[in-house]
Structure formats: structure tokens, C-alpha cells
Enzyme design. Structure first.
Site, PDB file in Angstrom:
ATOM      1  N   LYS A  10       0.811  -1.225   0.000  1.00 11.51           N
ATOM      2  CA  LYS A  10       0.000   0.000   0.000  1.00 11.51           C
ATOM      3  C   LYS A  10       0.850   1.283   0.000  1.00 11.51           C
ATOM      4  O   LYS A  10       0.446   2.295  -0.538  1.00 11.51           O
ATOM      5  CB  LYS A  10      -0.934   0.023   1.209  1.00 11.51           C
ATOM      6  N   ALA A  16      -5.213   1.666   8.798  1.00 11.71           N
ATOM      7  CA  ALA A  16      -6.673   1.843   8.804  1.00 11.71           C
ATOM      8  C   ALA A  16      -7.026   3.147   9.512  1.00 11.71           C
ATOM      9  O   ALA A  16      -7.915   3.896   9.077  1.00 11.71           O
ATOM     10  CB  ALA A  16      -7.350   0.655   9.486  1.00 11.71           C
TER      11      ALA A  16
HETATM   12  P1  NDP Z   1      -1.380  -1.547  11.233  1.00  9.65           P
HETATM   13  O1  NDP Z   1      -0.377  -2.607  11.556  1.00  9.65           O
HETATM   14  O2  NDP Z   1      -0.983  -0.443  10.303  1.00  9.65           O
HETATM   15  O3  NDP Z   1      -1.846  -0.853  12.630  1.00  9.65           O
HETATM   16  C1  NDP Z   1      -2.224  -1.622  13.730  1.00  9.65           C
HETATM   17  C2  NDP Z   1      -2.627  -0.703  14.875  1.00  9.65           C
HETATM   18  O4  NDP Z   1      -3.120  -1.515  15.939  1.00  9.65           O
HETATM   19  C3  NDP Z   1      -1.484   0.110  15.458  1.00  9.65           C
HETATM   20  O5  NDP Z   1      -1.961   1.355  15.871  1.00  9.65           O
HETATM   21  C4  NDP Z   1      -1.062  -0.741  16.663  1.00  9.65           C
HETATM   22  O6  NDP Z   1      -0.451   0.014  17.692  1.00  9.65           O
HETATM   23  C5  NDP Z   1      -2.406  -1.227  17.134  1.00  9.65           C
HETATM   24  N1  NDP Z   1      -2.347  -2.430  17.954  1.00  9.65           N
HETATM   25  C6  NDP Z   1      -2.130  -3.706  17.522  1.00  9.65           C
HETATM   26  N2  NDP Z   1      -2.199  -4.569  18.554  1.00  9.65           N
HETATM   27  C7  NDP Z   1      -2.451  -3.818  19.666  1.00  9.65           C
HETATM   28  C8  NDP Z   1      -2.629  -4.121  21.040  1.00  9.65           C
HETATM   29  N3  NDP Z   1      -2.560  -5.372  21.497  1.00  9.65           N
HETATM   30  N4  NDP Z   1      -2.891  -3.114  21.902  1.00  9.65           N
HETATM   31  C9  NDP Z   1      -2.963  -1.848  21.457  1.00  9.65           C
HETATM   32  N5  NDP Z   1      -2.792  -1.487  20.160  1.00  9.65           N
HETATM   33  C10 NDP Z   1      -2.546  -2.470  19.275  1.00  9.65           C
HETATM   34  O7  NDP Z   1      -2.660  -2.313  10.724  1.00  9.65           O
HETATM   35  P2  NDP Z   1      -3.856  -1.731   9.827  1.00  9.65           P
HETATM   36  O8  NDP Z   1      -4.179  -0.364  10.314  1.00  9.65           O
HETATM   37  O9  NDP Z   1      -3.527  -1.907   8.395  1.00  9.65           O
HETATM   38  O10 NDP Z   1      -5.022  -2.747  10.173  1.00  9.65           O
HETATM   39  C11 NDP Z   1      -5.647  -2.705  11.440  1.00  9.65           C
HETATM   40  C12 NDP Z   1      -6.925  -3.511  11.396  1.00  9.65           C
HETATM   41  O11 NDP Z   1      -7.818  -2.902  10.473  1.00  9.65           O
HETATM   42  C13 NDP Z   1      -6.743  -4.970  10.913  1.00  9.65           C
HETATM   43  O12 NDP Z   1      -7.457  -5.792  11.777  1.00  9.65           O
HETATM   44  C14 NDP Z   1      -7.369  -4.975   9.542  1.00  9.65           C
HETATM   45  O13 NDP Z   1      -7.965  -6.229   9.263  1.00  9.65           O
HETATM   46  C15 NDP Z   1      -8.436  -3.916   9.707  1.00  9.65           C
HETATM   47  N6  NDP Z   1      -8.849  -3.337   8.428  1.00  9.65           N
HETATM   48  C16 NDP Z   1     -10.160  -3.484   8.100  1.00  9.65           C
HETATM   49  C17 NDP Z   1     -10.620  -2.989   6.919  1.00  9.65           C
HETATM   50  C18 NDP Z   1     -12.054  -3.184   6.574  1.00  9.65           C
HETATM   51  O14 NDP Z   1     -12.409  -2.960   5.406  1.00  9.65           O
HETATM   52  N7  NDP Z   1     -12.910  -3.585   7.504  1.00  9.65           N
HETATM   53  C19 NDP Z   1      -9.749  -2.284   5.957  1.00  9.65           C
HETATM   54  C20 NDP Z   1      -8.389  -2.138   6.424  1.00  9.65           C
HETATM   55  C21 NDP Z   1      -7.970  -2.666   7.630  1.00  9.65           C
HETATM   56  P3  NDP Z   1       1.125   0.363  17.665  1.00  9.65           P
HETATM   57  O15 NDP Z   1       1.288   1.550  16.761  1.00  9.65           O
HETATM   58  O16 NDP Z   1       1.428   0.669  19.072  1.00  9.65           O
HETATM   59  O17 NDP Z   1       1.835  -0.860  17.169  1.00  9.65           O
END
Ligand code: NDP
Length: 289
Positions: free
Chosen positions: A71, A135
Site C-alpha cells: 500500500k 486503517a
Molecule cells: P497496522 O499494523 O498499520 O496498525 C495496527 C494498529 O493496531 C497500530 O496502531 C497498533 O499500535 C495497534 N495495535 C495492535 N495490537 C495492539 C494491542 N494489542 N494493543 C494496542 N494497540 C494495538 O494495521 P492496519 O491499520 O492496516 O489494520 C488494522 C486492522 O484494520 C486490521 O485488523 C485490519 O484487518 C483492519 N482493516 C479493516 C478494513 C475493513 O475494510 N474492515 C480495511 C483495512 C484494515 P502500535 O502503533 O502501538 O503498534
């Protein structure tokens, strides 16, 4: 006159991509619309991305979805990208405009369609967002464009959280936006109108996982949204329902971003409901409803 066999080509580039379910919904949409489009699920290794994008032009693909890890990496190879995708720093949809590749991001637009379809007014509202990843960036930019009044970003990593705050401040000077460190059993501000989980907490197979927030700070005047697409009835949404909050799940976002992409590729509007049913049929109703 002979029969025509040629189809217009679209699809998704990812790595890994084998289990990406978008083909199920996109192909169903094309069938229902009665248009000769074929959606291909293609594994492209990062080192081959440039050549794969050149191939789209050579083979006259109408467009392509991009998923992990392409992306962000694809941006330098595109001829142009939308202003929103540029602010988000990520493209999930490529459109082939007469041999020029244009990048868009429909993730946040898909989220907004779900919110609008649920009858939620976002203008001037206060939104609290959990997460600051891809996201989150897509959703935050679209919420800002839609005129929310205040955004509070709660993220585990301070650097990422503050980075998103800075981006939004630069592009949306009228928006009040701040970062809060994610403390244990985080209390959500009482005057929050909309709470959005954009983290992957609750994503299959960790369906029992729940964000570390004080669920008692959720109340019936809040709208609680989740982006988790598979097993979309998450623990967060269940807690919110127990407190009579209105909820919006991530399935609508998944379908609606695909509807947006199909509109860019074909100029036509796909039927979201048919696409949802296709997923439920493929995976079982309890997974996708
Ligand atoms: P990224 O890896 O870019 O971001 C993940 C985020 O989640 C970060 O802010 C991370 O925090 C946080 N995070 C992960 N685990 C934890 C935890 N245990 N406690 C606190 N914070 C946590 O992923 P994406 O943004 O690309 O995707 C995120 C979700 O969105 C996925 O589940 C994906 O499937 C979903 N999604 C859904 C879509 C839809 O159409 N419904 C479209 C796109 C995505 P940190 O920065 O601290 O690591």
C-alpha cells in the site's frame, strides 16, 4: 457475429494474499451487474512490485487493489495519486486511466459509507480513535474531510500516535486533534460521540481479544465502531451493545471500500447487500454476520 470471450481485468496484489476474500465479493458484484470483469488474486513479492505495476499497463488491466505489503511501497511507481491517499500515505486502489496509473484509497471512504448508512451525523462530533496504523490514517482523514469537530487518538506507540496527529494538524488546521497515551484500562472521554477501534485487536483467530479500555466508560449516547472484518461481531461491540450504544461493524467497511473501488474501475455501482451475502455463503453466516 462471434461470441466475445475477452474480459476486463482487475484484482489484488499482496504477499501473502492466498486467503484474501475480496475475490468472492468482487466477482459476485460483477456477476450481478452483468459486466464481463474478472478479479484475480495475485501474489506479488515486494521486489517484483514495480514490474507487476508495469504489467498492468501492458495487459491493459482496468485497475488493481493493493494490500499488505504494497500500500505504501507502490506510491513512487504510480503516475498520480489522490490528495486523500497522499495525506494517508497509502494507496489501496489503482485505476488504469488510458495507460496512466492513478492511486486512490477507498478504506476510509468505505468506513464513512457504513457510518452514513447507519444514519450517523459526524459533523462537529467528537471522535475517539484507538490505533494509529494504516486503517486509522485512512479513517481519520475521511472523518476530518467530513468535518468532525475533535479527534482524540489513543495509541500504544507514542511515535505513531503523535505522527498521525501532526499529519492531521498540517492538513486540517480547523480540526482539534490530540494524542493520549494508552494506559491500562483506558477511560474513554465521557463527551465522546463516536468511538472507533482501528487496531487489529479481535482479528481472527484472536476473536476473544478485547482492547484494554474501561468498558464502563462506554454509554448509550455513544456510537461504537470496529474495523475487524472477519468475525465482525467483536468483544468490543458486544460490550458496547450491553451498554445500549449503537454499533457499526467492520464488515460494512470491507464491502463498501470494494464498492468504491468497483465504481472507480467500472463507473458503475455494485450492490453491497449481494456482496455481503456472498461472503456469508462462502464462510458461514456466523463468521460474516
Ligand atoms: P497496522 O499494523 O498499520 O496498525 C495496527 C494498529 O493496531 C497500530 O496502531 C497498533 O499500535 C495497534 N495495535 C495492535 N495490537 C495492539 C494491542 N494489542 N494493543 C494496542 N494497540 C494495538 O494495521 P492496519 O491499520 O492496516 O489494520 C488494522 C486492522 O484494520 C486490521 O485488523 C485490519 O484487518 C483492519 N482493516 C479493516 C478494513 C475493513 O475494510 N474492515 C480495511 C483495512 C484494515 P502500535 O502503533 O502501538 O503498534
Amino acid at each position: 457475429m462471434g461470441k466475445e470471450y475477452r474480459e476486463e481485468l482487475v484484482g489484488v496484489f499482496g504477499d501473502p494474499v492466498d486467503e484474501n476474500p475480496t475475490v468472492v465479493v468482487a466477482q459476485k458484484a460483477f456477476e450481478t451487474m452483468g459486466i464481463p470483469y474478472r478479479y484475480l488474486t495475485i501474489n506479488v513479492h515486494p521486489e517484483d512490485l514495480k514490474a507487476a505495476l508495469e504489467g498492468l499497463k501492458a495487459m491493459n488491466f482496468k485497475g488493481m487493489h493493493l494490500t499488505i505489503p504494497h500500500k505504501v511501497a507502490a506510491i513512487p511507481y504510480l503516475d498520480s495519486i489522490s490528495e486523500e491517499a497522499s495525506i494517508m500515505g497509502a494507496v489501496n486502489t489503482i485505476v488504469n486511466l488510458n495507460g496512466k496509473l492513478y492511486g486512490e484509497n477507498t478504506d476510509g471512504k468505505g468506513f464513512m459509507t457504513s457510518v452514513i448508512n447507519a444514519g450517523i451525523e459526524v459533523c462537529e462530533k467528537k471522535v475517539t480513535m484507538l490505533g494509529a496504523g494504516g486503517a486509522a490514517r485512512a479513517i481519520a482523514v475521511e472523518l476530518a474531510r467530513a468535518g468532525i469537530g475533535e479527534l482524540v487518538i489513543i495509541n500504544r506507540s507514542e511515535e505513531r500516535g503523535r505522527g498521525l496527529v501532526e499529519t492531521l494538524k498540517n492538513h486540517f488546521p480547523d480540526l482539534t486533534v490530540s494524542y493520549r497515551r494508552w494506559n491500562h484500562t483506558m477511560v474513554i472521554d465521557e463527551n465522546t460521540n463516536i468511538l472507533v477501534n482501528t487496531t487489529d485487536i479481535g482479528l481472527y483467530p484472536h476473536v476473544d481479544a478485547r482492547p484494554d479500555i474501561d468498558f464502563n466508560s462506554i454509554h448509550s449516547r455513544m456510537v461504537v465502531c470496529d474495523v475487524i472484518p472477519n468475525h465482525p461481531h467483536t468483544q468490543l461491540l458486544k460490550e458496547a451493545e450491553r451498554r445500549q450504544a449503537k454499533t457499526i461493524d467492520g464488515l460494512g467497511m470491507l464491502i463498501n471500500q470494494c464498492v468504491e473501488s468497483i465504481r472507480y474501475w467500472t463507473g458503475k455501482t455494485a450492490e453491497a447487500e449481494v456482496m455481503k451475502e456472498a461472503l456469508a455463503e462462502e464462510y458461514g453466516i456466523d463468521v460474516y454476520y
